[in-house]
Design an enzyme around this catalytic site. Structure first.
Site, mmCIF file in Angstrom:
data_model
loop_
_atom_site.group_PDB
_atom_site.id
_atom_site.type_symbol
_atom_site.label_atom_id
_atom_site.label_comp_id
_atom_site.label_asym_id
_atom_site.label_seq_id
_atom_site.Cartn_x
_atom_site.Cartn_y
_atom_site.Cartn_z
ATOM 1 N N THR A 7 10.030 4.535 17.913
ATOM 2 C CA THR A 7 9.221 5.911 18.077
ATOM 3 C C THR A 7 8.946 6.061 19.559
ATOM 4 O OG1 THR A 7 6.844 6.673 17.452
ATOM 5 C CG2 THR A 7 7.145 4.544 17.960
ATOM 6 N N ASP A 70 8.008 6.827 9.923
ATOM 7 C CA ASP A 70 7.904 8.142 9.672
ATOM 8 C C ASP A 70 6.635 8.425 9.010
ATOM 9 O OD1 ASP A 70 8.876 10.931 10.504
ATOM 10 O OD2 ASP A 70 9.150 11.218 8.420
HETATM 11 P P1 ITT Z 1 8.401 9.574 16.405
HETATM 12 O O1 ITT Z 1 9.155 10.527 15.583
HETATM 13 O O2 ITT Z 1 8.894 9.171 17.964
HETATM 14 O O3 ITT Z 1 7.839 8.300 15.866
HETATM 15 P P2 ITT Z 1 6.474 11.718 16.080
HETATM 16 O O4 ITT Z 1 5.114 11.890 16.531
HETATM 17 O O5 ITT Z 1 7.492 12.717 16.169
HETATM 18 O O6 ITT Z 1 6.790 10.418 16.894
HETATM 19 P P3 ITT Z 1 6.356 11.732 13.272
HETATM 20 O O7 ITT Z 1 7.980 12.489 13.206
HETATM 21 O O8 ITT Z 1 6.559 10.539 12.292
HETATM 22 O O9 ITT Z 1 6.172 11.176 14.530
HETATM 23 O O10 ITT Z 1 5.261 12.768 12.999
HETATM 24 C C1 ITT Z 1 4.078 12.196 12.598
HETATM 25 C C2 ITT Z 1 2.926 13.164 12.882
HETATM 26 O O11 ITT Z 1 2.167 13.091 11.807
HETATM 27 C C3 ITT Z 1 2.179 13.071 14.175
HETATM 28 O O12 ITT Z 1 2.921 13.628 15.151
HETATM 29 C C4 ITT Z 1 0.905 13.386 13.799
HETATM 30 O O13 ITT Z 1 0.798 14.797 13.940
HETATM 31 C C5 ITT Z 1 0.869 13.346 12.158
HETATM 32 N N1 ITT Z 1 0.225 12.026 12.054
HETATM 33 C C6 ITT Z 1 0.921 10.685 11.362
HETATM 34 N N2 ITT Z 1 -0.014 9.627 11.363
HETATM 35 C C7 ITT Z 1 -0.925 10.008 11.873
HETATM 36 C C8 ITT Z 1 -2.217 9.574 12.253
HETATM 37 O O14 ITT Z 1 -2.510 8.155 11.958
HETATM 38 N N3 ITT Z 1 -3.038 10.119 12.904
HETATM 39 C C9 ITT Z 1 -3.004 11.491 13.162
HETATM 40 N N4 ITT Z 1 -2.080 12.244 12.971
HETATM 41 C C10 ITT Z 1 -0.806 11.504 12.427
#
Ligand code: ITT
Length: 210
Positions: A7, A70
């Site tokens: 990530t 994810d």
């Molecule tokens: P990586 O792909 O590099 O891991 P990303 O931010 O793009 O980073 P994701 O594609 O998994 O990660 O998107 C997850 C999104 O879901 C994240 O950016 C938040 O908007 C939301 N999210 C997931 N877990 C969360 C949490 O614990 N608290 C708040 N928002 C969360």
């Protein structure tokens, strides 16, 4: 022994490092290892994206364990949206604030029962370019009427936790890490690695490997 978290999200890395404290395991992220290539998240499920991230990194860093993660937010009233598009909900370059505002607009006038939501997290563990195991967990809550709090990241300012009567951004990280979807999943990853005797508790750390 290293565990690479596939990530670039600093909020996730902060949470995961805290959860995995007390193990003889160096937790590093893509930023730490200068992994340059972009892994396109075009899967239709959280699992497909987590798997893609884990395998892509593990093919290059073959001797390390790699966790592809994810996660996202699913709102029942919106038929599971934003789902796998959580980070890009308001557009490809949208920031957290824009995503939150779009969600609040879509739920404008919707009463509490329609505001049920859950965070979902899927982790795929890989090594040597091969899939090892899938782990998953949820955290239920509600979408609040307006943002509150400055902790956390993403949708935390509008993710209301009835058991605290606060949003996830109003509780300290330590508290979020006791209940969150990510904490539950990485708790399972931790137990798996300990049971496999892949890693050992660090008896000199305050948490003693628990
Ligand atoms: P990586 O792909 O590099 O891991 P990303 O931010 O793009 O980073 P994701 O594609 O998994 O990660 O998107 C997850 C999104 O879901 C994240 O950016 C938040 O908007 C939301 N999210 C997931 N877990 C969360 C949490 O614990 N608290 C708040 N928002 C969360």
């Amino acid at each position: 022994m290293r565990l690479i978290i596939a990530t670039r999200n600093k909020g996730k890395v902060r949470e995961i490092s805290e959860i995995l404290k007390g193990l003889k395991l160096a937790v590093v992220s893509l930023g730490d290892i200068s992994f340059k290539s972009d892994i396109e998240e075009n899967g239709r499920t959280f699992f497909a994206n987590a798997r893609k991230k884990a395998i892509a990194v593990s093919k290059i860093y073959r001797s390390d364990y790699v966790a592809g993660e994810d996660s996202g937010l699913a709102v029942g009233y919106l038929k599971g949206r934003p789902g796998v598009r959580s980070r890009r909900f308001a557009g490809p370059c949208a920031g957290d604030e824009e995503n939150n505002l779009k969600l609040l607009r879509e739920l404008d006038g919707v009463r509490q029962s329609g505001r049920r939501a859950s965070y979902y997290c899927c982790v795929v563990l890989a090594r040597g370019g091969k899939f090892i195991k899938k782990f998953e967990a949820r955290l239920p809550g509600f979408i609040a009427g307006r943002p509150r709090g400055n902790n956390g990241f993403g949708y935390d300012p509008i993710f209301y936790l009835p058991q605290y009567k606060k949003t996830a951004a109003q509780i300290p990280l330590k508290e979020k890490n006791k209940i969150s979807h990510r904490a539950k999943v990485f708790g399972k990853v931790k137990r798996y690695l300990l049971e496999k005797k892949t890693i050992k508790p660090d008896i000199f750390s305050a948490s003693g490997g628990k």
